[in-house]
Design a protein around this motif. Structure first.
Motif, PDB file in Angstrom:
ATOM      1  N   MET A   1       0.803  -1.328  -0.040  1.00  0.00           N
ATOM      2  CA  MET A   1       0.018  -0.097   0.072  1.00  0.00           C
ATOM      3  C   MET A   1       0.838   1.355  -0.086  1.00  0.00           C
ATOM      4  O   MET A   1       1.896   1.385   0.555  1.00  0.00           O
ATOM      5  N   VAL A   2       0.296   2.330  -0.669  1.00  0.00           N
ATOM      6  CA  VAL A   2       1.205   3.417  -0.996  1.00  0.00           C
ATOM      7  C   VAL A   2       0.603   4.506  -0.254  1.00  0.00           C
ATOM      8  O   VAL A   2      -0.634   4.705  -0.458  1.00  0.00           O
ATOM      9  N   ARG A   3       1.319   5.363   0.514  1.00  0.00           N
ATOM     10  CA  ARG A   3       0.795   6.307   1.271  1.00  0.00           C
ATOM     11  C   ARG A   3       1.029   7.537   0.533  1.00  0.00           C
ATOM     12  O   ARG A   3       2.161   7.984   0.135  1.00  0.00           O
ATOM     13  N   PHE A   4      -0.103   8.517   0.382  1.00  0.00           N
ATOM     14  CA  PHE A   4       0.169   9.757  -0.316  1.00  0.00           C
ATOM     15  C   PHE A   4       0.716  10.643   0.742  1.00  0.00           C
ATOM     16  O   PHE A   4       0.194  10.828   1.870  1.00  0.00           O
ATOM     17  N   LYS A   5       1.766  11.494   0.447  1.00  0.00           N
ATOM     18  CA  LYS A   5       2.433  12.527   1.404  1.00  0.00           C
ATOM     19  C   LYS A   5       1.714  13.689   0.799  1.00  0.00           C
ATOM     20  O   LYS A   5       1.956  14.099  -0.240  1.00  0.00           O
ATOM     21  N   ASN A   6       1.303  14.394   2.068  1.00  0.00           N
ATOM     22  CA  ASN A   6       0.901  15.849   1.808  1.00  0.00           C
ATOM     23  C   ASN A   6       1.882  17.008   2.493  1.00  0.00           C
ATOM     24  O   ASN A   6       2.423  16.747   3.285  1.00  0.00           O
ATOM     25  N   ARG A   7       1.467  18.203   2.158  1.00  0.00           N
ATOM     26  CA  ARG A   7       1.978  19.127   2.681  1.00  0.00           C
ATOM     27  C   ARG A   7       0.571  20.040   3.102  1.00  0.00           C
ATOM     28  O   ARG A   7      -0.367  20.032   2.449  1.00  0.00           O
ATOM     29  N   TRP A   8       0.808  20.618   4.407  1.00  0.00           N
ATOM     30  CA  TRP A   8      -0.384  21.594   4.751  1.00  0.00           C
ATOM     31  C   TRP A   8      -0.013  22.820   4.958  1.00  0.00           C
ATOM     32  O   TRP A   8       1.325  23.273   5.580  1.00  0.00           O
ATOM     33  N   LEU A   9      -0.380  23.795   4.559  1.00  0.00           N
ATOM     34  CA  LEU A   9      -0.257  25.332   4.521  1.00  0.00           C
ATOM     35  C   LEU A   9      -1.285  25.877   5.373  1.00  0.00           C
ATOM     36  O   LEU A   9      -2.552  25.775   5.382  1.00  0.00           O
ATOM     37  N   LEU A  10      -0.856  26.708   6.315  1.00  0.00           N
ATOM     38  CA  LEU A  10      -1.694  27.494   7.407  1.00  0.00           C
ATOM     39  C   LEU A  10      -1.349  28.979   6.717  1.00  0.00           C
ATOM     40  O   LEU A  10      -0.458  29.434   6.676  1.00  0.00           O
ATOM     41  N   VAL A  11      -2.445  29.497   6.051  1.00  0.00           N
ATOM     42  CA  VAL A  11      -2.320  30.997   5.199  1.00  0.00           C
ATOM     43  C   VAL A  11      -3.446  31.779   6.154  1.00  0.00           C
ATOM     44  O   VAL A  11      -4.880  31.544   6.485  1.00  0.00           O
ATOM     45  N   GLU A  12      -3.119  32.933   6.402  1.00  0.00           N
ATOM     46  CA  GLU A  12      -3.724  34.136   6.942  1.00  0.00           C
ATOM     47  C   GLU A  12      -4.265  34.986   5.620  1.00  0.00           C
ATOM     48  O   GLU A  12      -3.180  35.513   5.068  1.00  0.00           O
ATOM     49  N   PHE A  13      -5.363  35.384   5.639  1.00  0.00           N
ATOM     50  CA  PHE A  13      -5.907  36.286   4.569  1.00  0.00           C
ATOM     51  C   PHE A  13      -6.183  37.689   5.327  1.00  0.00           C
ATOM     52  O   PHE A  13      -7.067  37.920   5.968  1.00  0.00           O
ATOM     53  N   ILE A  14      -5.218  38.510   5.153  1.00  0.00           N
ATOM     54  CA  ILE A  14      -5.224  39.984   5.643  1.00  0.00           C
ATOM     55  C   ILE A  14      -6.234  40.753   4.571  1.00  0.00           C
ATOM     56  O   ILE A  14      -5.689  40.969   3.497  1.00  0.00           O
ATOM     57  N   HIS A  15      -7.131  41.412   4.869  1.00  0.00           N
ATOM     58  CA  HIS A  15      -7.872  42.137   4.214  1.00  0.00           C
ATOM     59  C   HIS A  15      -7.273  43.697   4.157  1.00  0.00           C
ATOM     60  O   HIS A  15      -6.917  44.234   4.929  1.00  0.00           O
ATOM     61  N   VAL A  16      -7.346  44.399   2.731  1.00  0.00           N
ATOM     62  CA  VAL A  16      -6.806  45.454   2.490  1.00  0.00           C
ATOM     63  C   VAL A  16      -8.153  46.209   2.244  1.00  0.00           C
ATOM     64  O   VAL A  16      -8.737  46.020   1.043  1.00  0.00           O
ATOM     65  N   PRO A  17      -8.499  47.016   3.014  1.00  0.00           N
ATOM     66  CA  PRO A  17      -9.759  48.098   2.758  1.00  0.00           C
ATOM     67  C   PRO A  17      -9.463  49.086   1.870  1.00  0.00           C
ATOM     68  O   PRO A  17      -8.212  49.617   1.770  1.00  0.00           O
ATOM     69  N   GLU A  18     -10.395  49.134   1.143  1.00  0.00           N
ATOM     70  CA  GLU A  18     -10.356  50.427   0.043  1.00  0.00           C
ATOM     71  C   GLU A  18     -10.370  51.461   0.719  1.00  0.00           C
ATOM     72  O   GLU A  18     -10.974  51.746   1.942  1.00  0.00           O
ATOM     73  N   GLN A  19      -9.887  52.507   0.112  1.00  0.00           N
ATOM     74  CA  GLN A  19     -10.140  54.107   0.736  1.00  0.00           C
ATOM     75  C   GLN A  19     -11.407  54.660   0.835  1.00  0.00           C
ATOM     76  O   GLN A  19     -12.099  54.132  -0.120  1.00  0.00           O
ATOM     77  N   PRO A  20     -11.893  54.817   2.060  1.00  0.00           N
ATOM     78  CA  PRO A  20     -13.521  55.013   2.114  1.00  0.00           C
ATOM     79  C   PRO A  20     -13.634  56.685   1.385  1.00  0.00           C
ATOM     80  O   PRO A  20     -12.917  57.269   1.513  1.00  0.00           O
ATOM     81  N   LYS A  21     -14.654  56.787   0.887  1.00  0.00           N
ATOM     82  CA  LYS A  21     -15.153  57.953   0.404  1.00  0.00           C
ATOM     83  C   LYS A  21     -15.476  58.913   1.562  1.00  0.00           C
ATOM     84  O   LYS A  21     -15.590  58.491   2.863  1.00  0.00           O
ATOM     85  N   PRO A  22     -15.125  60.320   1.607  1.00  0.00           N
ATOM     86  CA  PRO A  22     -15.628  61.156   2.804  1.00  0.00           C
ATOM     87  C   PRO A  22     -16.957  60.957   3.151  1.00  0.00           C
ATOM     88  O   PRO A  22     -17.763  60.754   2.315  1.00  0.00           O
TER      89      PRO A  22
END
Length: 164
Positions: free
Chosen positions: A1-22
């Motif tokens: 039996m062959v085991r599939f090897k994986n990699r696990w990424l932990l990713v944080e998504f930082i929101h970039v707010p748009e410039q608010p209108k006055p």
């Protein structure tokens, strides 16, 4: 039996707010979910690595967990092609029309170490949120503290993930 090897990424998504209108309130970040993140990763990999890059990772790329509170995501990909998935996540600039900066927090060969890193990262993010809430309390705004319940719930969800 062959085991599939994986990699696990932990990713944080930082929101970039748009410039608010006055004279307007800043816009809230859009609601994300695992499907939107997976679709954005697919488009990023197709854009930057073409069909060959997508073909290499498409069968193994899955988004196993996403927390809308801390914006942390756990991604599984085959070990042989994890660099393509990592680069695709790093080169991602928009998800569902909103700008985000992806930050790869952790890379691991086992889900257990990724789970531990995710829980540790959640505690750090919650500490930042508590500091902001304490500052808001000083300014006269007293939001309810629901962070302990969130930490317990997210730790249970993260620990329930299986290597499949």
């Amino acid at each position: 039996m062959v085991r599939f090897k994986n990699r696990w990424l932990l990713v944080e998504f930082i929101h970039v707010p748009e410039q608010p209108k006055p004279n307007t309130a800043p816009a809230q970040p859009p609601a994300l979910d695992s499907k939107k993140i997976w679709a954005a990763l697919k488009q990023s990999i197709l854009k930057h690595f073409g069909e060959i890059g997508w073909g290499a990772v498409s069968t193994s790329l899955t988004v196993k967990y996403y927390s809308p509170t801390t914006r942390v995501c756990i991604i599984r990909v085959a070990r042989d092609h994890h660099q393509i998935a990592w680069a695709g996540a790093t080169l991602l600039s928009q998800i569902d029309g909103a700008k985000f900066i992806p930050h790869v927090v952790h890379l691991s060969g086992t889900i257990k170490h990724t789970q531990l890193a995710a829980i540790k990262h959640d505690k750090i993010v919650i500490a930042r949120l508590r500091a902001k809430a304490a500052q808001a309390t000083k300014n006269g705004i007293a939001p309810p503290d629901t962070h302990d319940a969130y930490l317990e719930r997210s730790a249970a969800e993260i620990n329930a993930l299986q290597d499949q």
